[in-house]
Design a protein around this motif. Structure first.
Motif, PDB file in Angstrom:
ATOM      1  N   PHE A  60       0.829  -1.207   0.000  1.00 49.18           N
ATOM      2  CA  PHE A  60       0.000   0.000   0.000  1.00 49.18           C
ATOM      3  C   PHE A  60       0.867   1.262   0.000  1.00 49.18           C
ATOM      4  CE2 PHE A  60      -3.633  -2.343   2.425  1.00 49.18           C
ATOM      5  CZ  PHE A  60      -3.981  -2.994   1.253  1.00 49.18           C
ATOM      6  N   PRO A  61       0.366   2.358  -0.535  1.00 47.31           N
ATOM      7  CA  PRO A  61       1.115   3.617  -0.472  1.00 47.31           C
ATOM      8  C   PRO A  61       1.381   4.031   0.966  1.00 47.31           C
ATOM      9  CG  PRO A  61      -0.740   3.789  -1.990  1.00 47.31           C
ATOM     10  CD  PRO A  61      -0.900   2.483  -1.272  1.00 47.31           C
ATOM     11  N   ARG A  62       2.487   4.705   1.194  1.00 48.29           N
ATOM     12  CA  ARG A  62       2.836   5.118   2.554  1.00 48.29           C
ATOM     13  C   ARG A  62       1.803   6.055   3.165  1.00 48.29           C
ATOM     14  NH1 ARG A  62       9.133   6.782   2.810  1.00 48.29           N
ATOM     15  NH2 ARG A  62       9.830   5.506   1.065  1.00 48.29           N
ATOM     16  N   ALA A  63       1.093   6.803   2.319  1.00 48.31           N
ATOM     17  CA  ALA A  63       0.108   7.755   2.835  1.00 48.31           C
ATOM     18  C   ALA A  63      -1.129   7.069   3.410  1.00 48.31           C
ATOM     19  CB  ALA A  63      -0.316   8.715   1.726  1.00 48.31           C
ATOM     20  N   VAL A  64      -1.316   5.781   3.135  1.00 48.59           N
ATOM     21  CA  VAL A  64      -2.446   5.041   3.689  1.00 48.59           C
ATOM     22  C   VAL A  64      -2.177   4.724   5.156  1.00 48.59           C
ATOM     23  CG1 VAL A  64      -3.690   2.837   3.617  1.00 48.59           C
ATOM     24  CG2 VAL A  64      -3.161   4.045   1.496  1.00 48.59           C
TER      25      VAL A  64
END
Length: 351
Positions: A60-64
């Motif tokens: 998953f993207p780090r911003a999640v």
């Protein structure tokens, strides 16, 4: 067309409850999340086992924000995931979506916009792509649209309104339970039947496994349950008629199902996303439901539908029961233009 940059919903949060036993869809979901985090804050509440949880975190993207659900004692684990995300959030408005739902920037912004004047927003899902079993299940959607409105795998909700109710029960038909809980507390539901949000179809195997499970949801809708329980006896009764009369009865039932589905397809700009071929699956869906609703009744007699190692008996609580529990929990807002008023409204947003 390239979508405009910047957040579509800066004051909102997207909550995705997840519990997977395999990772066949991980790459596609991760790609979707990479787009989504550019539009809105995203929390994935992941109840998958440890090895899968670790793989999800890496993909998953780090911003999640990727977190575990709070402990829950039985019931529908998806509800526990949602309420964990709700309690962790500090956003004013929330978009709750199953892992197969795929918003665009515009549809996400539209749900958030409607939450300015409602406590809960119900858009319309459609399958994309459309293998045979998705067309079959689309027939159910069309029949729902013909009679009232469909129940999607995503809802928008105001966080303070949901928290004021103390949350909603972990029943089988969890989205109906959430809708009824908000309304029972005095909240406003806004149905937007032409705010179309795509969802990915399940595998054919998963679709087949869900037939009795979906039929069991009708125990939360007694009038619909009674009508569907009558289908099989009506069809069986036709077997004792002369051949021509039997054919006429069965053709009439099939034609009525297809006609109702086509009405649902044409309502509220539905032809934009629902193909005409789905209409012809309505007699097949009705035949399936005529049998599966009796299998669901047998499960009810055995104590409920098997779910995660136990049995869940309650599809959703009645509106009367939820009013007894939650009436008056949401403050009444004076009637001003654009204010939230208790009850349900339906909007058509496209020309």
């Amino acid at each position: 067309m390239q979508e405009p940059p910047g957040p579509a919903a800066p004051d909102a949060e997207y909550i995705l409850p997840l519990r997977w036993a395999g990772d066949s869809g991980l790459a596609e979901l991760s790609e979707y999340l990479r787009s989504l985090v550019g539009w809105v804050a995203v929390t994935v509440v992941d109840g998958s086992e440890n090895a899968l949880f670790g793989r999800h975190r890496a993909a998953f993207p780090r911003a999640v924000r990727h977190i575990r659900p709070d402990h829950h004692a039985g019931g529908n684990g998806k509800v526990a995931g949602v309420m964990t995300g709700v309690r962790c959030s500090d956003a004013e408005v929330l978009v709750i979506a199953d892992d197969d739902v795929r918003y665009t920037r515009e549809s996400l912004a539209a749900v958030v916009h409607y939450l300015k004047s409602a406590d809960l927003v119900r858009p319309q899902n459609y399958f994309d792509p459309l293998p045979w079993h998705a067309r079959w299940d689309t027939a159910r959607t069309l029949l729902n649209r013909a009679w009232s409105a469909d129940y999607p795998g995503t809802l928008g909700v105001r966080r303070d309104s949901l928290l004021a109710t103390g949350g909603y029960a972990g029943v089988l038909f969890e989205n109906l339970e959430l809708i009824r809980t908000i309304k029972a507390a005095g909240g406003t539901e806004r149905i937007v039947p032409d705010l179309f949000v795509a969802r990915r179809p399940p595998t054919a195997r998963h679709f087949l496994r869900q037939r009795v499970r979906q039929a069991y949801d009708d125990f939360a809708q007694p009038r619909r349950l009674a009508a569907e329980l009558a289908l099989l006896p009506a069809a069986a009764g036709a077997a004792f008629l002369p051949a021509k009369a039997r054919l006429a009865v069965l053709a009439g039932l099939a034609g009525a199902a297809a006609a109702c589905a086509e009405i649902g397809r044409r309502r509220h700009n539905g032809t934009a996303v629902f193909p005409s071929s789905a209409t012809w699956f309505a007699p097949l869906w009705a035949s399936e439901r005529a049998v599966c609703v009796w299998l669901a009744l047998a499960s009810r007699w055995r104590g409920g539908l098997p779910y995660a190692g136990s049995r869940l008996r309650t599809a959703a609580h009645s509106e009367a029961e939820l009013r007894r529990r939650h009436a008056g929990r949401l403050p009444q807002i004076p009637a001003t233009p654009g204010s939230r008023k208790p009850g349900t409204t339906m909007d058509v947003v496209q020309a």
